[in-house]
Write a protein that holds these residues in place. Structure first.
Motif, PDB file in Angstrom:
ATOM      1  N   LEU A 149       0.863  -1.100  -0.095  1.00  0.00           N
ATOM      2  CA  LEU A 149       0.103  -0.061   0.039  1.00  0.00           C
ATOM      3  C   LEU A 149       0.788   1.135  -0.117  1.00  0.00           C
ATOM      4  O   LEU A 149       0.661   2.402  -0.680  1.00  0.00           O
ATOM      5  N   LEU A 150       1.882   1.130   0.882  1.00  0.00           N
ATOM      6  CA  LEU A 150       2.873   2.300   0.906  1.00  0.00           C
ATOM      7  C   LEU A 150       3.411   2.705  -0.743  1.00  0.00           C
ATOM      8  O   LEU A 150       3.530   3.880  -1.070  1.00  0.00           O
ATOM      9  N   LYS A 151       3.821   1.660  -1.364  1.00  0.00           N
ATOM     10  CA  LYS A 151       4.479   2.000  -2.708  1.00  0.00           C
ATOM     11  C   LYS A 151       3.576   2.450  -3.398  1.00  0.00           C
ATOM     12  O   LYS A 151       3.870   3.151  -4.358  1.00  0.00           O
ATOM     13  N   ILE A 152       2.105   1.889  -3.638  1.00  0.00           N
ATOM     14  CA  ILE A 152       1.070   2.383  -4.258  1.00  0.00           C
ATOM     15  C   ILE A 152       0.791   3.556  -4.218  1.00  0.00           C
ATOM     16  O   ILE A 152       0.589   4.398  -5.048  1.00  0.00           O
ATOM     17  N   LYS A 153       0.733   3.981  -3.086  1.00  0.00           N
ATOM     18  CA  LYS A 153       0.549   5.680  -2.587  1.00  0.00           C
ATOM     19  C   LYS A 153       1.623   6.495  -3.196  1.00  0.00           C
ATOM     20  O   LYS A 153       1.337   7.514  -3.509  1.00  0.00           O
ATOM     21  N   GLU A 154       2.868   5.869  -2.752  1.00  0.00           N
ATOM     22  CA  GLU A 154       4.013   6.835  -3.326  1.00  0.00           C
ATOM     23  C   GLU A 154       3.907   6.928  -4.869  1.00  0.00           C
ATOM     24  O   GLU A 154       4.060   8.040  -5.448  1.00  0.00           O
ATOM     25  N   TRP A 155       3.453   5.844  -5.755  1.00  0.00           N
ATOM     26  CA  TRP A 155       3.182   6.115  -7.145  1.00  0.00           C
ATOM     27  C   TRP A 155       2.255   6.990  -7.504  1.00  0.00           C
ATOM     28  O   TRP A 155       2.040   7.926  -8.276  1.00  0.00           O
ATOM     29  N   LEU A 156       0.957   6.918  -6.687  1.00  0.00           N
ATOM     30  CA  LEU A 156      -0.072   7.910  -6.839  1.00  0.00           C
ATOM     31  C   LEU A 156       0.305   9.273  -6.657  1.00  0.00           C
ATOM     32  O   LEU A 156      -0.078  10.161  -7.543  1.00  0.00           O
ATOM     33  N   LEU A 157       0.973   9.469  -5.641  1.00  0.00           N
ATOM     34  CA  LEU A 157       1.403  10.797  -5.394  1.00  0.00           C
ATOM     35  C   LEU A 157       2.385  11.482  -6.586  1.00  0.00           C
ATOM     36  O   LEU A 157       2.655  12.475  -7.029  1.00  0.00           O
ATOM     37  N   ARG A 158       3.242  10.503  -7.047  1.00  0.00           N
ATOM     38  CA  ARG A 158       4.326  10.721  -7.970  1.00  0.00           C
ATOM     39  C   ARG A 158       3.612  10.971  -9.446  1.00  0.00           C
ATOM     40  O   ARG A 158       3.875  11.990 -10.148  1.00  0.00           O
ATOM     41  N   VAL A 159       2.519  10.316  -9.613  1.00  0.00           N
ATOM     42  CA  VAL A 159       1.777  10.548 -10.897  1.00  0.00           C
ATOM     43  C   VAL A 159       0.983  11.691 -10.809  1.00  0.00           C
ATOM     44  O   VAL A 159       1.049  12.493 -11.831  1.00  0.00           O
ATOM     45  N   GLN A 160       0.367  12.157  -9.458  1.00  0.00           N
ATOM     46  CA  GLN A 160      -0.267  13.490  -9.259  1.00  0.00           C
ATOM     47  C   GLN A 160       0.712  14.591  -9.656  1.00  0.00           C
ATOM     48  O   GLN A 160       0.379  15.510 -10.265  1.00  0.00           O
ATOM     49  N   LYS A 161       1.865  14.592  -9.007  1.00  0.00           N
ATOM     50  CA  LYS A 161       2.974  15.391  -9.145  1.00  0.00           C
ATOM     51  C   LYS A 161       3.359  15.772 -10.491  1.00  0.00           C
ATOM     52  O   LYS A 161       3.362  16.925 -11.239  1.00  0.00           O
ATOM     53  N   GLU A 162       3.677  14.599 -11.334  1.00  0.00           N
ATOM     54  CA  GLU A 162       3.919  14.885 -12.671  1.00  0.00           C
ATOM     55  C   GLU A 162       2.583  15.358 -13.645  1.00  0.00           C
ATOM     56  O   GLU A 162       3.017  16.070 -14.348  1.00  0.00           O
ATOM     57  N   ARG A 163       1.504  15.067 -13.283  1.00  0.00           N
ATOM     58  CA  ARG A 163       0.299  15.644 -14.004  1.00  0.00           C
ATOM     59  C   ARG A 163       0.334  17.088 -13.707  1.00  0.00           C
ATOM     60  O   ARG A 163       0.002  17.838 -14.699  1.00  0.00           O
ATOM     61  N   ALA A 164       0.468  17.385 -12.541  1.00  0.00           N
ATOM     62  CA  ALA A 164       0.380  18.872 -12.167  1.00  0.00           C
ATOM     63  C   ALA A 164       1.527  19.681 -12.813  1.00  0.00           C
ATOM     64  O   ALA A 164       1.177  20.727 -13.298  1.00  0.00           O
ATOM     65  N   ASN A 165       2.737  19.058 -12.785  1.00  0.00           N
ATOM     66  CA  ASN A 165       3.814  19.758 -13.624  1.00  0.00           C
ATOM     67  C   ASN A 165       3.555  19.886 -15.173  1.00  0.00           C
ATOM     68  O   ASN A 165       3.809  20.893 -15.577  1.00  0.00           O
ATOM     69  N   ALA A 166       3.063  18.975 -15.602  1.00  0.00           N
ATOM     70  CA  ALA A 166       2.766  18.958 -17.137  1.00  0.00           C
ATOM     71  C   ALA A 166       1.604  20.104 -17.431  1.00  0.00           C
ATOM     72  O   ALA A 166       1.794  20.660 -18.341  1.00  0.00           O
TER      73      ALA A 166
END
Length: 142
Positions: free
Chosen positions: A101-118
């Protein structure tokens, strides 16, 4: 790809027809024939998660699923292979918390950040583009 031992003796073709990889392939083939839609425009970011010590479903099934999906042109696909993790442990950690669950949350946060940056880059790019002046051409009749 379907699990190695289907529960309840269900036919393997049921697993295949409901497999995300085969459904995406079906969508890809349909789009190529009818709509010419880029699947990256209609599918969300995806994360495939698998425990490396899974004895119920070999991790190679997830790797094959990823290969099929990427062959359809999908680029928003990520794979997470958890070392020293079995099938049941992966499922339990999704429900109860833990490394999975921790790794999945990290991935979700990374994707969210990438989308916001884009989105921010796209916004800045639009602001930097010179505004086109519109000219009105008036025709006169004599």
């Amino acid at each position: 790809p379907p699990p190695q031992n289907p529960p309840n003796e269900s036919p393997r073709h049921n697993f295949r027809q409901n497999s995300p990889a085969y459904r995406i392939r079906e969508l890809h083939n349909h789009n190529n024939n009818d709509y010419n839609t880029n699947l990256n425009d209609v599918l969300p970011d995806m994360l495939l998660v698998h425990g490396m010590e899974d004895t119920t479903v070999p991790f190679t099934n997830t790797a094959e699923t990823a290969r099929i999906i990427r062959a359809c042109g999908v680029t928003k696909l990520h794979e997470l292979y958890l070392g020293k993790t079995e099938h049941q442990q992966t499922v339990m950690e999704l429900m109860m918390g833990g490394t999975t669950l921790l790794k999945i949350k990290e991935w979700l946060l990374r994707v969210q950040k990438e989308r916001a940056n884009a989105a921010e880059q796209q916004r800045q790019s639009k602001q930097q583009q010179p505004k086109q002046q519109t000219r009105m051409i008036v025709q006169s009749r004599l």
